[in-house]
Design a protein around this motif. Structure first.
Motif, PDB file in Angstrom:
ATOM      1  N   ASP A   1       0.785  -1.235   0.000  1.00 17.29           N
ATOM      2  CA  ASP A   1       0.000   0.000   0.000  1.00 17.29           C
ATOM      3  C   ASP A   1       0.821   1.291   0.000  1.00 17.29           C
ATOM      4  O   ASP A   1       0.294   2.374   0.223  1.00 17.29           O
ATOM      5  N   ALA A   2       2.106   1.208  -0.296  1.00 15.24           N
ATOM      6  CA  ALA A   2       2.922   2.418  -0.435  1.00 15.24           C
ATOM      7  C   ALA A   2       2.571   3.081  -1.762  1.00 15.24           C
ATOM      8  O   ALA A   2       2.363   2.402  -2.771  1.00 15.24           O
ATOM      9  N   ILE A   3       2.504   4.420  -1.760  1.00 14.02           N
ATOM     10  CA  ILE A   3       2.173   5.141  -2.984  1.00 14.02           C
ATOM     11  C   ILE A   3       3.444   5.687  -3.634  1.00 14.02           C
ATOM     12  O   ILE A   3       4.461   5.881  -2.974  1.00 14.02           O
ATOM     13  N   ALA A   4       3.360   5.938  -4.915  1.00 14.27           N
ATOM     14  CA  ALA A   4       4.505   6.472  -5.661  1.00 14.27           C
ATOM     15  C   ALA A   4       4.765   7.921  -5.270  1.00 14.27           C
ATOM     16  O   ALA A   4       3.862   8.631  -4.824  1.00 14.27           O
ATOM     17  N   ALA A   5       5.992   8.364  -5.451  1.00 10.15           N
ATOM     18  CA  ALA A   5       6.385   9.731  -5.121  1.00 10.15           C
ATOM     19  C   ALA A   5       5.534  10.758  -5.862  1.00 10.15           C
ATOM     20  O   ALA A   5       5.167  11.788  -5.295  1.00 10.15           O
ATOM     21  N   THR A   6       5.199  10.482  -7.111  1.00  9.16           N
ATOM     22  CA  THR A   6       4.391  11.435  -7.882  1.00  9.16           C
ATOM     23  C   THR A   6       3.002  11.609  -7.270  1.00  9.16           C
ATOM     24  O   THR A   6       2.465  12.709  -7.249  1.00  9.16           O
ATOM     25  N   SER A   7       2.426  10.532  -6.750  1.00 15.08           N
ATOM     26  CA  SER A   7       1.121  10.630  -6.077  1.00 15.08           C
ATOM     27  C   SER A   7       1.243  11.441  -4.796  1.00 15.08           C
ATOM     28  O   SER A   7       0.375  12.245  -4.467  1.00 15.08           O
ATOM     29  N   MET A   8       2.335  11.247  -4.068  1.00 14.52           N
ATOM     30  CA  MET A   8       2.551  11.998  -2.835  1.00 14.52           C
ATOM     31  C   MET A   8       2.713  13.480  -3.148  1.00 14.52           C
ATOM     32  O   MET A   8       2.227  14.331  -2.398  1.00 14.52           O
ATOM     33  N   ALA A   9       3.370  13.806  -4.250  1.00 11.65           N
ATOM     34  CA  ALA A   9       3.540  15.209  -4.657  1.00 11.65           C
ATOM     35  C   ALA A   9       2.175  15.864  -4.839  1.00 11.65           C
ATOM     36  O   ALA A   9       1.975  17.015  -4.432  1.00 11.65           O
ATOM     37  N   SER A  10       1.220  15.141  -5.414  1.00 11.14           N
ATOM     38  CA  SER A  10      -0.134  15.677  -5.598  1.00 11.14           C
ATOM     39  C   SER A  10      -0.789  15.971  -4.254  1.00 11.14           C
ATOM     40  O   SER A  10      -1.471  16.983  -4.094  1.00 11.14           O
ATOM     41  N   HIS A  11      -0.597  15.100  -3.278  1.00 13.25           N
ATOM     42  CA  HIS A  11      -1.161  15.325  -1.943  1.00 13.25           C
ATOM     43  C   HIS A  11      -0.565  16.581  -1.308  1.00 13.25           C
ATOM     44  O   HIS A  11      -1.273  17.390  -0.719  1.00 13.25           O
ATOM     45  N   TYR A  12       0.759  16.727  -1.413  1.00 17.12           N
ATOM     46  CA  TYR A  12       1.423  17.890  -0.814  1.00 17.12           C
ATOM     47  C   TYR A  12       0.885  19.201  -1.394  1.00 17.12           C
ATOM     48  O   TYR A  12       0.742  20.183  -0.687  1.00 17.12           O
ATOM     49  N   LYS A  13       0.599  19.216  -2.686  1.00 15.15           N
ATOM     50  CA  LYS A  13       0.140  20.449  -3.337  1.00 15.15           C
ATOM     51  C   LYS A  13      -1.204  20.925  -2.809  1.00 15.15           C
ATOM     52  O   LYS A  13      -1.527  22.099  -2.915  1.00 15.15           O
ATOM     53  N   THR A  14      -1.976  20.026  -2.230  1.00 12.63           N
ATOM     54  CA  THR A  14      -3.290  20.406  -1.697  1.00 12.63           C
ATOM     55  C   THR A  14      -3.241  20.772  -0.217  1.00 12.63           C
ATOM     56  O   THR A  14      -4.242  21.186   0.347  1.00 12.63           O
ATOM     57  N   MET A  15      -2.079  20.634   0.408  1.00 16.73           N
ATOM     58  CA  MET A  15      -1.946  20.857   1.847  1.00 16.73           C
ATOM     59  C   MET A  15      -1.500  22.284   2.163  1.00 16.73           C
ATOM     60  O   MET A  15      -0.843  22.927   1.352  1.00 16.73           O
ATOM     61  N   ASN A  16      -1.844  22.733   3.363  1.00 15.63           N
ATOM     62  CA  ASN A  16      -1.422  24.034   3.875  1.00 15.63           C
ATOM     63  C   ASN A  16      -0.431  23.825   5.008  1.00 15.63           C
ATOM     64  O   ASN A  16      -0.350  22.732   5.579  1.00 15.63           O
TER      65      ASN A  16
END
Length: 167
Positions: free
Chosen positions: A47-62
């Motif tokens: 269930d580990a996600i790829a770095a590119t998917s994590m980058a998308s999550h970071y962009k939505t965070m404050n």
């Protein structure tokens, strides 16, 4: 009549046995197991996600937001003093600063370019000038480069409780 019935039953049984042997599943060659060195809490790759998917999550965070996550990424750099932090490539031009929970474990200093799986908490942080200079010093940057750090920086951060290093 009994012999005809018995003959029919035998033929049907032989045919059903023949079909079963033809329907055996295709044999798939074994996939070579990937070995990992483990640091900190024992974790698994599932269930580990790829770095590119994590980058998308970071962009939505404050700043101040956090999420529990597990991701796979390549190591950009490691603290050369002790192995007490590392940066990972998010494959979108950004990187994430990874520290280890409670300063409880370190990683080898020679793993730049290798793949890791990290588990823990992803968050957004504003890093102070002093902290940025400290990291630059740990990374072996020149005095000129360290002095050039004059502004705090909003960073993608991660507190890892476990790390797997692909061998």
């Amino acid at each position: 009549m009994k012999s005809i019935t018995l003959a029919i039953i035998c033929v049907l049984m032989l045919n059903s046995c023949k079909k079963k042997s033809e329907e055996q599943p295709e044999i798939v060659p074994e996939i070579e197991a990937i070995e990992y060195a483990s640091f900190g809490k024992k974790i698994i790759v599932d269930d580990a996600i790829a770095a590119t998917s994590m980058a998308s999550h970071y962009k939505t965070m404050n700043t101040g937001d956090s999420i529990n996550s597990k991701m796979i990424a390549k190591v950009n750099s490691v603290c050369q003093a002790k192995g007490c932090w590392m940066t990972l490539n998010l494959e979108d031009g950004n990187e994430v600063m990874v520290k280890f929970k409670d300063y409880g474990f370190f990683v080898p200093k020679d793993i730049a370019g290798k793949e890791v799986v990290i588990n823990g908490k992803a968050y957004i942080k504003e890093v102070t000038i002093d902290e940025l200079r400290h990291y630059a010093e740990d990374a072996g940057k020149s005095a000129k480069d360290i002095a050039a750090i004059t502004e705090p920086k909003r960073t993608y951060s991660f507190e890892a409780d476990g790390v797997l290093l692909k061998q």
